[in-house]
Design a protein around this motif. Sequence first.
Motif, PDB file in Angstrom:
ATOM      1  N   ALA A 339       0.823  -1.211   0.000  1.00  0.00           N
ATOM      2  CA  ALA A 339       0.000   0.000   0.000  1.00  0.00           C
ATOM      3  C   ALA A 339       0.862   1.267   0.000  1.00  0.00           C
ATOM      4  O   ALA A 339       0.532   2.250  -0.687  1.00  0.00           O
ATOM      5  N   ARG A 340       1.954   1.255   0.742  1.00  0.00           N
ATOM      6  CA  ARG A 340       2.797   2.446   0.832  1.00  0.00           C
ATOM      7  C   ARG A 340       3.417   2.761  -0.530  1.00  0.00           C
ATOM      8  O   ARG A 340       3.408   3.918  -0.974  1.00  0.00           O
ATOM      9  N   MET A 341       3.944   1.734  -1.198  1.00  0.00           N
ATOM     10  CA  MET A 341       4.545   1.949  -2.507  1.00  0.00           C
ATOM     11  C   MET A 341       3.483   2.378  -3.523  1.00  0.00           C
ATOM     12  O   MET A 341       3.726   3.252  -4.357  1.00  0.00           O
ATOM     13  N   LEU A 342       2.304   1.792  -3.415  1.00  0.00           N
ATOM     14  CA  LEU A 342       1.211   2.145  -4.328  1.00  0.00           C
ATOM     15  C   LEU A 342       0.851   3.616  -4.168  1.00  0.00           C
ATOM     16  O   LEU A 342       0.639   4.339  -5.149  1.00  0.00           O
ATOM     17  N   ASP A 343       0.809   4.098  -2.920  1.00  0.00           N
ATOM     18  CA  ASP A 343       0.483   5.494  -2.661  1.00  0.00           C
ATOM     19  C   ASP A 343       1.558   6.424  -3.213  1.00  0.00           C
ATOM     20  O   ASP A 343       1.261   7.503  -3.746  1.00  0.00           O
ATOM     21  N   ILE A 344       2.828   6.018  -3.078  1.00  0.00           N
ATOM     22  CA  ILE A 344       3.925   6.856  -3.579  1.00  0.00           C
ATOM     23  C   ILE A 344       3.853   6.984  -5.097  1.00  0.00           C
ATOM     24  O   ILE A 344       3.958   8.071  -5.661  1.00  0.00           O
ATOM     25  N   VAL A 345       3.656   5.848  -5.772  1.00  0.00           N
ATOM     26  CA  VAL A 345       3.577   5.850  -7.236  1.00  0.00           C
ATOM     27  C   VAL A 345       2.388   6.675  -7.705  1.00  0.00           C
ATOM     28  O   VAL A 345       2.481   7.471  -8.644  1.00  0.00           O
ATOM     29  N   ARG A 346       1.244   6.514  -7.012  1.00  0.00           N
ATOM     30  CA  ARG A 346       0.050   7.261  -7.405  1.00  0.00           C
ATOM     31  C   ARG A 346       0.267   8.757  -7.196  1.00  0.00           C
ATOM     32  O   ARG A 346      -0.117   9.578  -8.041  1.00  0.00           O
ATOM     33  N   ALA A 347       0.871   9.136  -6.099  1.00  0.00           N
ATOM     34  CA  ALA A 347       1.110  10.551  -5.817  1.00  0.00           C
ATOM     35  C   ALA A 347       2.040  11.162  -6.861  1.00  0.00           C
ATOM     36  O   ALA A 347       1.818  12.282  -7.336  1.00  0.00           O
ATOM     37  N   LEU A 426      -2.851   1.603 -12.764  1.00  0.00           N
ATOM     38  CA  LEU A 426      -2.635   2.601 -13.813  1.00  0.00           C
ATOM     39  C   LEU A 426      -1.426   3.507 -13.534  1.00  0.00           C
ATOM     40  O   LEU A 426      -0.612   3.734 -14.443  1.00  0.00           O
ATOM     41  N   PRO A 427      -1.240   4.037 -12.317  1.00  0.00           N
ATOM     42  CA  PRO A 427      -0.053   4.874 -12.092  1.00  0.00           C
ATOM     43  C   PRO A 427       1.251   4.110 -12.325  1.00  0.00           C
ATOM     44  O   PRO A 427       2.195   4.660 -12.922  1.00  0.00           O
TER      45      PRO A 427
END
Length: 603
Positions: A339-347, A426-427
Motif C-alpha cells: 500500500a505504501r509503494m502504491l500510494d507513492i507511485v500514485r502521488a 494505472l499509475p
Amino acid sequence: MYQYTEFDKAFVRARAAQYRDQLERNLAGQLSDDDFRPLRLQNGWYLQRYAPMLRVAVPYGEISSMQLRALSRIAREYDQPDAALLRDAQEKQLALGEVPVPGGTPVVTRFKTGYGHFTTRTNVQFNWIPLDKSADVMDLLASVNMHGIQTSGNTIRNICTDELAGVAADEIADPRPFAEILRQWSTLHPEFAFLPRKFKISINGAEEDRAALGWYDIGLQLLKDPAGELGFRVQVGGGMGRTPIINSVVREFLPWNQLLNYVEACIRVYNRYGRRDNLWKARIKILVKAEGQRYIDQVEEEFGRIRAAGAAHTITQAEYDRVAACFVAPAAKPASRDARMLDIVRADAEADPEYDRWLVRNVHPHRNPQLRSVTLSFKRLGQAPGDADADQLAAAADLVDRFSSGEARVTHSQNLLLPWVHQDDLPALWAAARKLGLARANIGLLTDMIACPGGDFCSLANARSLPIAEAITQRYQDMDELHDIGEIDLNISGCINSCGHHHAGHIGILGVDKDGKEWYQVTLGGADGSHLSGPAVPGKVVGPSFSAAEVPEVIEAVLDTYRRERITVDGKGETFIATVRRIGLDPFKAAANAARFTERELA
C-alpha cells in the motif's frame, strides 16, 4: 486467447517443415525462383525493394507476451542484413533527397534494423531478414504458435476485429470466437486458395464500429433481432485502392450459426464471376458494384443450395462453446499489495499533468469496472509509425505480463493495447511505460498517424511515406498544441494500394509518381465508420499534387484553417472532421494551394 490444440500445433510445425524443404531446394537450384515464389508467398515471404519482407499473422490482433518475446528475438537475431546491402539501401535513399522542414531538421529515411512493424491489419512485419535464414524464423514462430500462412496471395487473409473485443463496455457480443472459427475454416480452404484477388473480412461486436467494416470485402456486424437472437448484418464489396468503395448491406440479419455457410456463398459467387483478366478490377467490390441486386440474388441462391445439401458448415452450439471457452476473461489480478509503494507511485503520477492527459487519451473504459484497457503508443519522433525494436518488443512483453495477464492486442492504428489492466495499477503502468517512451498521450491525435512503409521498402510504392510522417511529427511536438487540435485521423500511403488507409483518413496523404519524381495528393473528409468519424466514406482530393517539401506546409495550412473556423457546441470544441463537413472543402482547398511553394523556393 485461443489455445492451440495439438492438431493446431502439429499443423503449424508441419507447415514450417514443408517451407524449409522448399527453401533448401530453391537455394540448391532444384526449385526455380519462379516455382518457389508462390510457395514463399503462401507463408508470408515477399521480396521487397531491398530485402525479403516477412508478414507474420496475428489473427484478430490478439498476441501473448510469449509471442512478443519471440518477435523480439527475431528482430534481434534475424532482422539483420549484411553491411553491403544496408549501405546500398541507404545510398539510394539519400539520393532521393531530404524533406525540408522549415524551422526543423530536414528528414530522410535512416535505415534501422532489428525491429518489427505493426500493420493496419494487426499483423507484424520484418523488413531485413535474409532469405537463407527464413526457415529458421518459421521454426521459431511455430514454437510459439505463430506463422505467416495466408498473409499473402489471393486467399482469405487475416480476420480482423475491434481491438477492444471482449472488453468493450458497449459490446453486444464478443466477435473473437467467430473470428477464430472463420480463421480455422478459411485456412488452406481448397476452394478458395486461388481467388481472383485477395480477400479481407472484419467483424465488429460493439455498438460503435471500431473495425472499419465498410471498407472490407465482407464486413460483419454482430447484433440482436427483436426476439433477442444473436446474428450478423452482412456487408459485402468494400475496398480501398484505385477505386475506393464502401460495401453494401446484402443481409440485414443472418443467424449466427449460419455464418460459415453464408460467407461461403458470398465468396463462392465471387470466385465464379469475379474478373481475372484485369488486376485492377479483380476485387469483389467491382463485381458487387457492377451486378448489384443480381449478386445478392446469386448469393441467396447459393446459400440455399449449401443448406439444402446438408449445411456441413453450420456452427453447432457445441463447437461455438468449445472455441468461446478460450476467450473467457483471465482471473482478476489484484493490484500491488504494498500500500505504501502504491500510494507513492500514485502521488508521483497525479502530480504530473501528463498523467491526466494519458488517462484521457490512452486509457479506455472496460466492461469490468475494476479494469481498464490501455494503449501503448508506438508513435514518437525518430521512429516510424508502428515500428518496435527488439528491446521495445521485449519490454512490452514484460508490461503485458505484469499488468495485463499475459495478453495484448495489435491495433489498427499500429499501436499495442493491454486489455486487462487493474485500475489501481494505472499509475505504475504509466510510470513504467513512460520510462520506455511508450506513454505518450497522443492516442487519436495528429501524431498518432497511420503510415505504410512506402517507397523506403515496398517495391510497389510510388513515393516515400516515412519521411513525410517524420516531418509532420517533428513539426507537431508541442503536446498543448496537439491537444488543442484534438482528435484527428491522419493516414499516409505510399501508393494507390492504400496500405496506409489514406482514403479513410480525416486527412489522407497519397504518394504518386509524376515524371519519375515523388509527389503527394492530399484528401480531406475520409472516415472509417467509428463514432468520431461517422459513416465510412472516402476522402476527396484538395487540388493538384504537392512536392514532399510542401506537404508539411499544406498540413499546417489545413489545420490552421480548422482552428480558425471551428465553433464551440455545448461548451465543447468542434472536431476537425465536423468542421470539414460543416463548411465544406473550399476553405481548406484554398489554404492548401496557398501553401504551395514557388519553383524558386523548391529549387
